[in-house]
Design an enzyme around this catalytic site. Sequence first.
Site, PDB file in Angstrom:
ATOM      1  N   LYS A  88       2.801  26.203  48.598  1.00 32.87           N
ATOM      2  CA  LYS A  88       3.503  27.466  48.894  1.00 32.87           C
ATOM      3  C   LYS A  88       3.310  27.920  50.338  1.00 32.87           C
ATOM      4  CE  LYS A  88      -0.562  28.430  46.678  1.00 32.87           C
ATOM      5  NZ  LYS A  88      -1.259  28.259  45.447  1.00 32.87           N
ATOM      6  N   ILE A 118       5.778  27.487  35.531  1.00 27.74           N
ATOM      7  CA  ILE A 118       6.915  28.309  35.080  1.00 27.74           C
ATOM      8  C   ILE A 118       8.164  27.892  35.848  1.00 27.74           C
ATOM      9  CG2 ILE A 118       7.818  30.661  34.851  1.00 27.74           C
ATOM     10  CD1 ILE A 118       4.952  31.696  35.194  1.00 27.74           C
ATOM     11  N   GLY A 172     -13.159  28.522  38.239  1.00 26.32           N
ATOM     12  CA  GLY A 172     -12.318  27.660  39.072  1.00 26.32           C
ATOM     13  C   GLY A 172     -10.906  28.187  39.276  1.00 26.32           C
ATOM     14  N   ASP A 212      -1.628  34.846  48.993  1.00 23.63           N
ATOM     15  CA  ASP A 212      -1.003  33.847  48.110  1.00 23.63           C
ATOM     16  C   ASP A 212       0.246  34.445  47.448  1.00 23.63           C
ATOM     17  OD1 ASP A 212      -1.278  31.235  46.495  1.00 23.63           O
ATOM     18  OD2 ASP A 212      -1.197  32.762  44.927  1.00 23.63           O
ATOM     19  N   LYS A 219       4.441  33.526  47.922  1.00 30.53           N
ATOM     20  CA  LYS A 219       5.335  33.261  46.792  1.00 30.53           C
ATOM     21  C   LYS A 219       6.539  34.204  46.791  1.00 30.53           C
ATOM     22  CE  LYS A 219       1.519  31.318  44.119  1.00 30.53           C
ATOM     23  NZ  LYS A 219       0.390  31.642  43.238  1.00 30.53           N
ATOM     24  N   GLY A 251      -3.132  25.750  37.695  1.00 30.73           N
ATOM     25  CA  GLY A 251      -3.801  24.761  36.844  1.00 30.73           C
ATOM     26  C   GLY A 251      -3.205  23.381  37.037  1.00 30.73           C
TER      27      GLY A 251
HETATM   28  N1  HSE Z   1      -4.915  30.701  43.470  1.00 31.01           N
HETATM   29  C1  HSE Z   1      -3.603  30.683  42.908  1.00 31.01           C
HETATM   30  C2  HSE Z   1      -3.546  31.705  41.778  1.00 31.01           C
HETATM   31  C3  HSE Z   1      -3.289  29.301  42.430  1.00 31.01           C
HETATM   32  O1  HSE Z   1      -4.599  32.228  41.407  1.00 31.01           O
HETATM   33  O2  HSE Z   1      -2.473  32.018  41.272  1.00 31.01           O
HETATM   34  C4  HSE Z   1      -1.859  29.054  42.074  1.00 31.01           C
HETATM   35  O3  HSE Z   1      -0.983  29.218  43.136  1.00 31.01           O
END
Ligand code: HSE
Length: 414
Positions: free
Chosen positions: A100, A131, A182, A196, A200, A298
């Site tokens: 991303k 998804i 994790g 993040d 997106k 995941g």
């Molecule tokens: N670190 C990201 C999250 C991973 O927690 O959504 C998936 O993009």
Amino acid sequence: MVQVAVMGYGVVGSGVVEVIMNHRDGIMKRSDAELNVKYILDIREFPDSPYAEKFTKNFDDILNDDEVKVVAEVMGGVHPAYDFTKACLLAGKSVVTSNKELVATKGAELLEIARQKNVNYLFEASVGGGIPIIRPIGLCLAANEVIEVAGILNGTTNYILTKMIKEGVSFEDALRTAQQLGYAERNPAADVEGHDACRKICILASLCYGKHIYPEFVHTVGITGITLEDVSYASSWGGVIKLIGQVSKLDDGTLDITVEPMFIERSSQLAGIDDVFNGILVRGDATGDVVFYGKGAGKLPTASAVVADIIDCVQHLKDRKFVFWEDGNASLVKPYEETVFPVFVRAVSDDKKAASAKAAELFPGMKPVVRPDAAENEFAFVTGKMTVADRNKLLEELKASGTEIKSVIRIADL
Ligand code: HSE
């Protein structure tokens, strides 16, 4: 047989190889294509891997092999992923990715190269993990004007907020658990500071509106400032706090785009999306609200989306798919200060009665919010709709009269 290369053998890369090798027959039946992973690029050694003979540390092995038609870039980060992706596209190979950060920062340029070279650059896995969202927006909802997209786009922060809401766990403790499980990125700042989710929503906005919206254009706030007091107030107000990435088109043609924690009413379709799950609401002018829900991260969910893109590329080796946006600039986005919405305000004052009266005078029509077990000096209210600039001026006035503002949180209309 179509030869494929996988660049990066981390969580997602190993999932991609596993899915391709274990699902060969199913992929063959569904797509009429037999896939083989010819190379796996990684700088680390994997001597015990069942695929040990496929590993290479030399990118040129992939680049110079004409048999390799599709490359999965699942390395993450901008460098060297950008240079490798560009080189592959220029060499006439299609590239698919879960990266991303790369799509959000270099998408327009890479899509343009793919167009010129008549190959594909696909990135279903970059938003929402497993998804389906990129393809549904680009294809299934293509007849709509997209009025708005709003989503819980980061699993780690959703997990943390869910722990705070349901178990009364502090932000710090919930983050520690997320890291132990994790979920968090190696540097959790990308999750908890909202970067993040910002990448997106930039990808979704660029896809919906046809111009590249870069992360630096987007007002981005994470969840590090959210406290259990705020969570408790949200509950008294009738909802929950979620980190939302949101974009909508305004009447003047600019985009209102933001990533920030928001109060969401309990009746909203996004309010019940908990733990590491993601949910994305797309408001189309013809469809109304459509909600996509599932595992946003995941190994296997993300690998599933990457492999689906590989199959799509294989089926479109000659006729390119239309996934494209042009370059964009900051003028596409409404300055945050000019955007309009109500907020929740939490404040403290030694003279709470006078401070509440001052707040009511400054914000006519404001609605007080009361929570159980609030500190003696604490009060809270929800403002009416106003621009961020006007609201900030009024809050400065409130501060000048001796009130400390503890939280300001957007009220969502979702
Ligand atoms: N670190 C990201 C999250 C991973 O927690 O959504 C998936 O993009």
